[in-house]
Design an enzyme around this catalytic site. Structure first.
Site, short mmCIF file in Angstrom:
data_model
loop_
_atom_site.label_atom_id
_atom_site.label_comp_id
_atom_site.label_asym_id
_atom_site.label_seq_id
_atom_site.Cartn_x
_atom_site.Cartn_y
_atom_site.Cartn_z
N ALA A 161 -72.03 46.75 -81.86
CA ALA A 161 -70.73 47.41 -81.29
C ALA A 161 -70.20 47.06 -80.04
CB ALA A 161 -70.67 48.83 -81.64
N ASP B 2 -62.16 48.58 -84.26
CA ASP B 2 -60.87 48.05 -83.31
C ASP B 2 -59.62 48.91 -83.32
OD1 ASP B 2 -62.28 45.73 -83.08
OD2 ASP B 2 -61.66 44.80 -84.74
N GLU B 3 -59.93 50.47 -83.19
CA GLU B 3 -58.67 51.16 -83.32
C GLU B 3 -58.93 51.46 -81.55
OE1 GLU B 3 -60.66 53.10 -86.80
OE2 GLU B 3 -61.44 52.32 -84.97
N HIS C 264 -67.66 47.23 -76.86
CA HIS C 264 -66.52 47.96 -76.36
C HIS C 264 -65.94 47.38 -75.03
CE1 HIS C 264 -67.28 51.29 -78.93
NE2 HIS C 264 -68.63 51.45 -78.38
#
Length: 270
Positions: free
Chosen positions: A39, A13-14, A41
């Site tokens: 994961a 979550d960066e 995006h």
């Protein structure tokens, strides 16, 4: 060879996906080479929100080639669902802009169940798995018993591969007093979706001339400033996909690697 490194300071979550998407504007090929469909995006382009799990972020850009590499474990049903969803948002996904490595291992229904069984049975050692079968699928990949994309091409080969992997999993399931998986039912399900999956199975290609035989290194010639972005583990991209005669600039983060290839002398090789 110069490197620019992007380091993620958290587990996630960066905004790494956003950085890769931004860099993909300057790329010709965007590659995902590791991981599974846990994961996610989220990309926002011209006000539209795209949520990706398996597809490389370059898929939302019409002039890019997206590649799912052999290091990715692919849930074929999840992939088809994701393609259907993003197609409804107006994104074109076809065999011209998406390539799926034929050696990529597939996540099977018994992988998902094993993921759930282990997480539920853990008292103090729960790891917070997404229960999507990614870990168990990697175990089979390392154990050389996984079902790969190429196995969908041959009914007899698929049958043999299923017998091998089910002998392993059913032995474990029997010990856990779980119902065994039947090969015939699973094989029928796989053969049903095989045509939709296999149309994305293409050999690696020369970006100028089209498909070429699958060899460890491929000369990309005649076109200046070709760039590739790889998305996956922070350990770097597999060298067999790096074109000979190129110099790479690599941008790394916890989950994404960006490669930009520029023509070099004929003596350069990797």
């Amino acid at each position: 060879m110069k490197n620019v490194v992007v380091v993620g300071s958290q587990w996630g979550d960066e905004g790494k996906g956003k950085i890769v998407d931004w860099l993909s504007e300057q790329a010709d090929v965007v590659v995902r080479f590791q991981g599974g469909h846990n994961a996610g995006h989220t990309l926002v382009i011209d006000g539209k929100v795209y949520k990706l799990k398996l597809l490389p972020s370059g898929i939302v850009r019409s002039d890019k080639i997206s590649v799912i590499g052999n290091g990715v474990v692919v849930d074929p049903w999840a992939l088809l669902d994701e393609i259907e969803q993003i197609t409804k948002q107006g994104v074109t996904v076809n065999e011209k802009n998406l390539i799926l490595a034929e050696t990529a291992s597939l996540i099977m229904p018994f992988h998902r169940e094993m993921d759930e069984i282990r997480e539920d049975s853990a008292v103090k050692g729960k790891i917070g798995t997404t229960r999507r079968g990614i870990g168990p699928a990697y175990e089979d990949k390392v154990g050389r018993r996984s079902i790969r994309v190429m196995d969908l091409k041959s009914e007899s080969n698929l049958s043999n591969r299923l017998e091998i992997v089910l002998a392993h999993h059913n032995a474990i399931r029997k010990g856990l007093k779980k119902k065994e998986f039947k090969k015939d039912n699973l094989m029928k399900d796989l053969l049903t979706i095989a045509p939709e999956i296999l149309k994305f199975d293409r050999q690696w290609l020369d970006l100028r001339a089209g498909p070429v035989p699958s060899i460890p290194t491929i000369r990309i010639s005649g076109r200046p400033h070709q760039r590739r972005i790889s998305s996956g583990s922070s350990r770097g991209a597999p060298t067999e996909h790096m074109p000979a005669g190129s110099v790479q600039r690599r941008h790394e983060s916890c989950g994404h690697t960006v490669l930009r290839s520029h023509p070099a002398s004929d003596s350069a090789a990797y």
